[in-house]
Design an enzyme around this catalytic site. Sequence first.
Site, PDB file in Angstrom:
ATOM      1  N   ARG A  98      23.278  51.692   9.631  1.00  0.00           N
ATOM      2  CA  ARG A  98      21.888  51.489   9.755  1.00  0.00           C
ATOM      3  C   ARG A  98      21.723  50.600  11.219  1.00  0.00           C
ATOM      4  O   ARG A  98      20.579  51.273  12.027  1.00  0.00           O
ATOM      5  CB  ARG A  98      21.229  50.814   8.737  1.00  0.00           C
ATOM      6  CG  ARG A  98      20.946  51.612   7.384  1.00  0.00           C
ATOM      7  CD  ARG A  98      21.035  50.727   6.128  1.00  0.00           C
ATOM      8  NE  ARG A  98      22.536  50.421   6.104  1.00  0.00           N
ATOM      9  CZ  ARG A  98      23.312  51.277   5.374  1.00  0.00           C
ATOM     10  NH1 ARG A  98      22.833  52.090   5.151  1.00  0.00           N
ATOM     11  NH2 ARG A  98      24.512  51.056   5.436  1.00  0.00           N
ATOM     12  N   THR A  99      22.346  49.576  11.471  1.00  0.00           N
ATOM     13  CA  THR A  99      21.894  48.943  12.483  1.00  0.00           C
ATOM     14  C   THR A  99      21.986  49.471  13.902  1.00  0.00           C
ATOM     15  O   THR A  99      21.235  49.603  14.673  1.00  0.00           O
ATOM     16  CB  THR A  99      22.939  47.443  12.439  1.00  0.00           C
ATOM     17  OG1 THR A  99      22.340  46.848  11.058  1.00  0.00           O
ATOM     18  CG2 THR A  99      22.198  46.318  13.590  1.00  0.00           C
ATOM     19  N   HIS A 134      21.677  37.718  10.600  1.00  0.00           N
ATOM     20  CA  HIS A 134      21.433  39.133  10.974  1.00  0.00           C
ATOM     21  C   HIS A 134      19.999  39.337  11.088  1.00  0.00           C
ATOM     22  O   HIS A 134      19.223  39.677  10.403  1.00  0.00           O
ATOM     23  CB  HIS A 134      21.873  39.820   9.767  1.00  0.00           C
ATOM     24  CG  HIS A 134      21.804  41.456  10.101  1.00  0.00           C
ATOM     25  ND1 HIS A 134      21.338  42.048  11.202  1.00  0.00           N
ATOM     26  CD2 HIS A 134      22.643  42.674   9.383  1.00  0.00           C
ATOM     27  CE1 HIS A 134      21.612  43.537  11.290  1.00  0.00           C
ATOM     28  NE2 HIS A 134      22.056  43.648  10.068  1.00  0.00           N
ATOM     29  N   ARG A 184      27.415  43.082  17.300  1.00  0.00           N
ATOM     30  CA  ARG A 184      27.847  42.792  16.090  1.00  0.00           C
ATOM     31  C   ARG A 184      29.227  42.312  16.078  1.00  0.00           C
ATOM     32  O   ARG A 184      30.236  42.902  16.760  1.00  0.00           O
ATOM     33  CB  ARG A 184      27.699  43.921  14.975  1.00  0.00           C
ATOM     34  CG  ARG A 184      28.356  43.577  13.586  1.00  0.00           C
ATOM     35  CD  ARG A 184      27.897  44.705  12.642  1.00  0.00           C
ATOM     36  NE  ARG A 184      26.533  44.551  12.246  1.00  0.00           N
ATOM     37  CZ  ARG A 184      26.152  45.156  11.073  1.00  0.00           C
ATOM     38  NH1 ARG A 184      26.878  45.998  10.464  1.00  0.00           N
ATOM     39  NH2 ARG A 184      24.992  44.989  10.928  1.00  0.00           N
ATOM     40  N   LYS A 187      43.292  45.606  24.275  1.00  0.00           N
ATOM     41  CA  LYS A 187      44.178  45.341  25.112  1.00  0.00           C
ATOM     42  C   LYS A 187      44.500  43.772  25.460  1.00  0.00           C
ATOM     43  O   LYS A 187      45.567  43.255  26.020  1.00  0.00           O
ATOM     44  CB  LYS A 187      44.354  46.180  26.358  1.00  0.00           C
ATOM     45  CG  LYS A 187      44.187  47.448  26.543  1.00  0.00           C
ATOM     46  CD  LYS A 187      44.158  48.118  27.863  1.00  0.00           C
ATOM     47  CE  LYS A 187      42.962  49.217  28.036  1.00  0.00           C
ATOM     48  NZ  LYS A 187      42.461  49.329  29.381  1.00  0.00           N
TER      49      LYS A 187
HETATM   50  N1   CP Z   1      21.842  46.264   6.853  1.00  0.00           N
HETATM   51  C1   CP Z   1      22.917  46.879   7.576  1.00  0.00           C
HETATM   52  O1   CP Z   1      23.253  45.710   8.628  1.00  0.00           O
HETATM   53  O2   CP Z   1      23.463  47.882   7.499  1.00  0.00           O
HETATM   54  P1   CP Z   1      24.790  48.282   8.555  1.00  0.00           P
HETATM   55  O3   CP Z   1      25.926  47.449   8.091  1.00  0.00           O
HETATM   56  O4   CP Z   1      24.955  49.916   7.999  1.00  0.00           O
HETATM   57  O5   CP Z   1      24.339  48.233   9.698  1.00  0.00           O
END
Ligand code: CP
Length: 308
Positions: free
Chosen positions: A55-56, A134, A106, A85
């Site tokens: 999603r993100t 998040h 991320r 590397k």
């Molecule tokens: N909600 C969320 O962060 O989903 P993903 O891990 O798929 O990005």
Amino acid sequence: MKNHIFNKSIISLSDISKEQLENILLITDKIKKGTINPNIDSKIIASCFFEASTRTRLSFETAIQKLGGKIIGFDNDGNTSSANKGESFIDSMKIIASYSDAIIIRHPIEGTARLASEISGIPVINAGDGANQHPTQTLLDLYSIYETQLSLNNLKIAFVGDLKYGRTVHSLIIALSKFSNNHFYLLSPKELELPNYLIELIELTNNTFSLVDSFDDIIPSTDIIYMTRIQKERFEQSEYTHLKSTFILEKSSLDKAKENLKILHPLPRVDELDVNVDETPYAYYFQQAKNGLYARQALVYMILNKEL
Ligand code: CP
């Protein structure tokens, strides 16, 4: 509207004021309703995913394309970058910053987004750092709560599941604590209770909380149930097996729900939210995930454009 997040990094909800949150939600709403059509004039955004995402990453990439921007970067847990590397994280971030106008990152280690923002010299957006925060998930969560309840105050919100490692819970509680008269029900295995620093934060605000033992304690009075999965990737396998499936929400549990109840989940789900809940009017998690597109469009637009 003054744009106080122009050229800023978005690392933690602790750094974002209530007014800034409300402004982002306002722009999110305008984008969703089609009353504005924002553009970022071909700016280049680096999308750096050192940890899995559906999603993100994809909603950010869609958002940037809709804004007329361009995307560079990598996913595959960072395995296709030169981190594989042995290049240091700091060197990687300096190089990526020299090619782009903003970085989305991320990473499985807490604090990496903050570190990236300190060395890159361009805005950095935290797309999830370990079990810490998040923030962009929180934007779409807040928008989904406001959209369904017409307020971010005076609500009863149940947080269920892995409250210890669930970074979406941490960010959302910090954000909701900026509002007033909310009551947070906390339903989790003992081993996965909300960290103390967040309990202390709630106690310092105009909001309250209670620890509860079952869905029966909360369903009749709750406006929002925020389900989370047990964060398998942060555990030893034996401990995970012991804790998974502790609290499973099923359709039959919802008989006494309030009419306005909405069930949210940052997704992905495993077994904590039965698919038979999907057919109830309370399920809102797929609409919530779609709101991520609008919220991320709003955020990237505001970071890259001084005048809105
Ligand atoms: N909600 C969320 O962060 O989903 P993903 O891990 O798929 O990005």
